[in-house]
Design a protein around this motif. Structure first.
Motif, PDB file in Angstrom:
ATOM      1  N   LYS A 178       0.835  -1.201   0.000  1.00 12.18           N
ATOM      2  CA  LYS A 178       0.000   0.000   0.000  1.00 12.18           C
ATOM      3  C   LYS A 178       0.871   1.254   0.000  1.00 12.18           C
ATOM      4  CE  LYS A 178      -3.891  -2.343   0.548  1.00 12.18           C
ATOM      5  NZ  LYS A 178      -4.880  -2.451  -0.548  1.00 12.18           N
ATOM      6  N   LYS A 179       0.298   2.355  -0.518  1.00  8.57           N
ATOM      7  CA  LYS A 179       0.967   3.641  -0.510  1.00  8.57           C
ATOM      8  C   LYS A 179       0.253   4.578   0.464  1.00  8.57           C
ATOM      9  CE  LYS A 179       4.121   2.504  -3.418  1.00  8.57           C
ATOM     10  NZ  LYS A 179       5.536   2.383  -2.980  1.00  8.57           N
ATOM     11  N   LEU A 180       0.895   5.719   0.735  1.00 11.21           N
ATOM     12  CA  LEU A 180       0.375   6.636   1.749  1.00 11.21           C
ATOM     13  C   LEU A 180      -1.090   6.998   1.522  1.00 11.21           C
ATOM     14  CD1 LEU A 180       3.359   9.087   2.330  1.00 11.21           C
ATOM     15  CD2 LEU A 180       2.260   7.657   4.062  1.00 11.21           C
ATOM     16  N   HIS A 181      -1.447   7.314   0.296  1.00 11.90           N
ATOM     17  CA  HIS A 181      -2.822   7.767   0.040  1.00 11.90           C
ATOM     18  C   HIS A 181      -3.841   6.665   0.289  1.00 11.90           C
ATOM     19  CE1 HIS A 181      -1.877   5.849  -3.856  1.00 11.90           C
ATOM     20  NE2 HIS A 181      -3.182   5.660  -3.954  1.00 11.90           N
ATOM     21  N   GLN A 182      -3.400   5.400   0.295  1.00 15.93           N
ATOM     22  CA  GLN A 182      -4.307   4.283   0.528  1.00 15.93           C
ATOM     23  C   GLN A 182      -4.483   3.973   2.012  1.00 15.93           C
ATOM     24  OE1 GLN A 182      -1.850   1.752  -2.195  1.00 15.93           O
ATOM     25  NE2 GLN A 182      -3.831   1.183  -3.059  1.00 15.93           N
ATOM     26  N   ASP A 296       9.481  -0.165   2.348  1.00 12.58           N
ATOM     27  CA  ASP A 296       9.045   1.135   1.846  1.00 12.58           C
ATOM     28  C   ASP A 296       9.088   2.135   3.001  1.00 12.58           C
ATOM     29  OD1 ASP A 296       7.774   3.346   0.863  1.00 12.58           O
ATOM     30  OD2 ASP A 296       6.033   2.290   0.061  1.00 12.58           O
ATOM     31  N   ARG A 297      10.229   2.798   3.157  1.00 13.75           N
ATOM     32  CA  ARG A 297      10.414   3.705   4.286  1.00 13.75           C
ATOM     33  C   ARG A 297       9.615   4.995   4.144  1.00 13.75           C
ATOM     34  NH1 ARG A 297      15.165   0.817   4.015  1.00 13.75           N
ATOM     35  NH2 ARG A 297      16.089   0.200   6.011  1.00 13.75           N
ATOM     36  N   GLU A 298       9.168   5.306   2.930  1.00 14.06           N
ATOM     37  CA  GLU A 298       8.366   6.514   2.740  1.00 14.06           C
ATOM     38  C   GLU A 298       6.942   6.292   3.234  1.00 14.06           C
ATOM     39  OE1 GLU A 298       6.764   9.512  -0.796  1.00 14.06           O
ATOM     40  OE2 GLU A 298       8.341   8.043  -1.231  1.00 14.06           O
ATOM     41  N   THR A 299       6.356   5.175   2.848  1.00 15.01           N
ATOM     42  CA  THR A 299       4.996   4.865   3.293  1.00 15.01           C
ATOM     43  C   THR A 299       4.972   4.475   4.764  1.00 15.01           C
ATOM     44  OG1 THR A 299       4.408   4.132   1.064  1.00 15.01           O
ATOM     45  CG2 THR A 299       2.978   3.413   2.859  1.00 15.01           C
ATOM     46  N   PHE A 300       5.940   3.689   5.169  1.00 12.15           N
ATOM     47  CA  PHE A 300       6.006   3.201   6.550  1.00 12.15           C
ATOM     48  C   PHE A 300       7.183   3.885   7.248  1.00 12.15           C
ATOM     49  CE2 PHE A 300       4.085  -0.037   3.846  1.00 12.15           C
ATOM     50  CZ  PHE A 300       2.882  -0.249   4.503  1.00 12.15           C
ATOM     51  N   GLY A 301       6.950   5.135   7.596  1.00 14.36           N
ATOM     52  CA  GLY A 301       8.018   5.992   8.086  1.00 14.36           C
ATOM     53  C   GLY A 301       8.566   5.633   9.452  1.00 14.36           C
ATOM     54  N   CYS A 302       7.871   4.791  10.196  1.00 15.93           N
ATOM     55  CA  CYS A 302       8.342   4.447  11.541  1.00 15.93           C
ATOM     56  C   CYS A 302       9.700   3.744  11.509  1.00 15.93           C
ATOM     57  CB  CYS A 302       7.315   3.556  12.242  1.00 15.93           C
ATOM     58  SG  CYS A 302       5.814   4.422  12.744  1.00 15.93           S
ATOM     59  N   LEU A 303       9.954   2.976  10.466  1.00 12.40           N
ATOM     60  CA  LEU A 303      11.235   2.277  10.364  1.00 12.40           C
ATOM     61  C   LEU A 303      12.381   3.283  10.277  1.00 12.40           C
ATOM     62  CD1 LEU A 303      13.063  -0.154  10.025  1.00 12.40           C
ATOM     63  CD2 LEU A 303      12.397  -0.264   7.605  1.00 12.40           C
ATOM     64  N   ASN A 333      -8.172   3.768  20.370  1.00 14.42           N
ATOM     65  CA  ASN A 333      -9.341   4.416  20.985  1.00 14.42           C
ATOM     66  C   ASN A 333     -10.030   5.386  20.032  1.00 14.42           C
ATOM     67  OD1 ASN A 333      -9.184   3.133  23.526  1.00 14.42           O
ATOM     68  ND2 ASN A 333      -7.629   4.567  24.227  1.00 14.42           N
ATOM     69  N   ASP A 334      -9.689   5.274  18.731  1.00 17.20           N
ATOM     70  CA  ASP A 334     -10.332   6.068  17.671  1.00 17.20           C
ATOM     71  C   ASP A 334     -10.138   7.571  17.839  1.00 17.20           C
ATOM     72  OD1 ASP A 334     -11.500   3.726  16.412  1.00 17.20           O
ATOM     73  OD2 ASP A 334     -12.904   3.667  18.085  1.00 17.20           O
ATOM     74  N   LYS A 335      -8.991   7.977  18.395  1.00 16.09           N
ATOM     75  CA  LYS A 335      -8.708   9.393  18.602  1.00 16.09           C
ATOM     76  C   LYS A 335      -7.868   9.994  17.479  1.00 16.09           C
ATOM     77  CE  LYS A 335     -10.677   9.461  22.702  1.00 16.09           C
ATOM     78  NZ  LYS A 335     -11.958  10.189  22.938  1.00 16.09           N
ATOM     79  N   ILE A 336      -7.086   9.161  16.782  1.00 20.10           N
ATOM     80  CA  ILE A 336      -6.246   9.629  15.677  1.00 20.10           C
ATOM     81  C   ILE A 336      -6.342   8.645  14.526  1.00 20.10           C
ATOM     82  CG2 ILE A 336      -4.618  10.842  17.187  1.00 20.10           C
ATOM     83  CD1 ILE A 336      -2.673   8.494  16.789  1.00 20.10           C
ATOM     84  N   ASP A 337      -5.856   9.049  13.355  1.00 15.48           N
ATOM     85  CA  ASP A 337      -5.831   8.176  12.189  1.00 15.48           C
ATOM     86  C   ASP A 337      -4.559   7.329  12.183  1.00 15.48           C
ATOM     87  OD1 ASP A 337      -8.252   9.155  11.251  1.00 15.48           O
ATOM     88  OD2 ASP A 337      -7.303  10.724  10.038  1.00 15.48           O
ATOM     89  N   PHE A 338      -4.562   6.301  11.360  1.00 17.89           N
ATOM     90  CA  PHE A 338      -3.444   5.366  11.285  1.00 17.89           C
ATOM     91  C   PHE A 338      -2.125   6.079  10.961  1.00 17.89           C
ATOM     92  CE2 PHE A 338      -0.821   2.401   8.760  1.00 17.89           C
ATOM     93  CZ  PHE A 338      -0.644   1.389   9.694  1.00 17.89           C
ATOM     94  N   LEU A 339      -2.133   6.959   9.967  1.00 15.33           N
ATOM     95  CA  LEU A 339      -0.894   7.629   9.557  1.00 15.33           C
ATOM     96  C   LEU A 339      -0.373   8.600  10.606  1.00 15.33           C
ATOM     97  CD1 LEU A 339      -1.511   8.317   5.757  1.00 15.33           C
ATOM     98  CD2 LEU A 339      -0.131   6.513   6.804  1.00 15.33           C
ATOM     99  N   ASP A 340      -1.231   9.016  11.522  1.00 17.18           N
ATOM    100  CA  ASP A 340      -0.793   9.918  12.584  1.00 17.18           C
ATOM    101  C   ASP A 340       0.233   9.251  13.506  1.00 17.18           C
ATOM    102  OD1 ASP A 340      -2.433  11.992  11.716  1.00 17.18           O
ATOM    103  OD2 ASP A 340      -4.126  11.318  12.936  1.00 17.18           O
ATOM    104  N   ILE A 341       0.186   7.935  13.606  1.00 17.60           N
ATOM    105  CA  ILE A 341       1.111   7.232  14.493  1.00 17.60           C
ATOM    106  C   ILE A 341       2.549   7.518  14.082  1.00 17.60           C
ATOM    107  CG2 ILE A 341       1.885   4.978  15.329  1.00 17.60           C
ATOM    108  CD1 ILE A 341      -0.965   3.925  14.809  1.00 17.60           C
TER     109      ILE A 341
END
Length: 379
Positions: A178-182, A296-303, A333-341
């Motif tokens: 998957k890519k960021l927009h997805q 994919d370090r761009e999409t999965f920036g945590c790495l 707890n549904d307070k933020i979106d996935f990419l916010d992590i």
């Protein structure tokens, strides 16, 4: 017969560790858990430990009532878990989730117990301090994570001076390709569907963001005394090869097996011996293919965030870890979106944290500061 204390006994790793012990010459000295009194009671009645602790004080009171007819001593809260960790055992298996596992590890080291480490945050947040104290006390630390166990096993083949690099494998999680927009509005239900492993909620989300792999890079730097540049990551969706080691002559050794955490758990408890184990054997004829991809370090920036944090050193890994723990809780707890992590964790690299530390108190202060910053950023 050896004695063992299991911290996090009612979780996924803890319950599997007890199943492994059923086939080994071990006596359970103590158990520690969180809130699951029903499972804790079952474990107490089967394994008859002298001590048990529940992190939740109300759960400890309930468990004490349920086990009043036994000889077990029930302790409660973080103080109770610390007391259990201080008991003299041959080995302490730490499967507590998160930075809460740091103090029990340090306490067990002070008691002279060897460590079977499933709590990666121990080394992520306090690796320098933990390694120093373990060396001073002559305590051995055995990895339980499947990837670090694989590397540990491969390293038995030759001298460390012949090592070129280690290669940690990643499944890629549920969003591989998957890519960021997805990923902007993915649900926590989808993020919790790991394709290969059955794990707790926090580590499953970490796998979906690749934070788990980033934390494993930091842990590997400390476990194997390597610079981050010598720790590579490759995506291997089938999770058959658990990790690899490359030697200076170009030879690459890999540890293969079915995705079963009982295998690395048992190796940590029996090293240097290998013993028979009733598990599904790996049948290569049934493995249709094994594929490998760059992460994919761009999409999965945590790495990339974790790789940068360990290079910055000091308290930056602890800060990134604390921010991630807080962000994952907010996501669940549904307070933020996935990419916010990933973004909230990355923000810690822009903040000010000390480049050196000498105490657990400093680690926890960095953790507290990071969590506070995360909460402030989402207001």
């Amino acid at each position: 017969m050896k004695t063992i204390t299991i911290l996090g006994s009612t979780g996924s790793i803890g319950t599997q560790a007890l199943e492994v012990i059923d086939g080994l010459d071990y006596r359970v000295l103590a158990l520690a858990a969180g809130k699951n009194t029903a499972r804790a009671e079952e474990q107490i009645r089967k394994y008859k430990p002298k001590y048990a602790a529940m992190a939740d004080e109300a759960a400890a009171k309930e468990l004490a009532l349920k086990t009043a007819d036994t000889d077990v001593k029930i302790l409660s809260g973080s103080a109770g878990i610390k007391e259990i960790s201080a008991l003299s055992a041959d080995i302490v298996l730490n499967a507590i989730v998160g930075v809460a596992g740091l103090i029990p590890t340090l306490t067990a080291i002070e008691a002279g117990s060897d460590i079977a480490l499933a709590n990666k945050e121990t080394l992520v947040t306090g690796g320098d301090l933990v390694k120093k104290r373990a060396a001073e006390k002559g305590v051995k630390i055995y990895p339980v994570d499947s990837e670090h166990s694989a590397i540990f096993q491969c390293l038995q083949a030759s001298s460390r001076e012949d090592l070129n690099k280690i290669i940690i494998t990643a499944s890629g999680g549920p969003f591989l390709g998957k890519k960021l927009h997805q990923l902007k509005k993915v649900s926590k239900e989808k993020a919790l569907r790991h394709p290969n492993w059955s794990m707790g909620a926090k580590i499953t989300i970490d796998s979906a963001t690749l934070m788990n792999k980033g934390l494993e890079v930091i842990e590997a730097v400390h476990l194997f005394d390597l610079p981050q540049s010598k720790v590579d990551v490759v995506v291997h969706p089938q999770s058959i090869i658990h990790s690899l080691v490359e030697w200076k002559d170009g030879a690459v050794l890999a540890q293969l097996g079915v995705p079963d955490m009982k295998i690395p758990i048992q190796y940590a408890l029996t090293f240097p011996k290998r013993v028979n184990f009733v598990s599904e054997p790996l049948d290569l004829t049934k493995v249709s293919q094994m594929t490998f991809l760059p992460p994919d370090r761009e999409t999965f920036g945590c790495l990339a965030t974790c790789e940068q944090a360990i290079n910055m050193g000091g308290l930056y890994p602890a800060a990134v870890n604390g921010a991630n723990e807080e962000a994952v809780k907010l996501f669940l707890n549904d307070k933020i979106d996935f990419l916010d992590i990933a973004e909230l964790s990355r923000q810690m690299l822009r903040e000010s944290f000390e480049k050196t530390y000498t105490s657990a108190a400093e680690i926890f202060e960095a953790d507290r500061k990071a969590r506070k910053l995360v909460r402030e950023m989402i207001k």
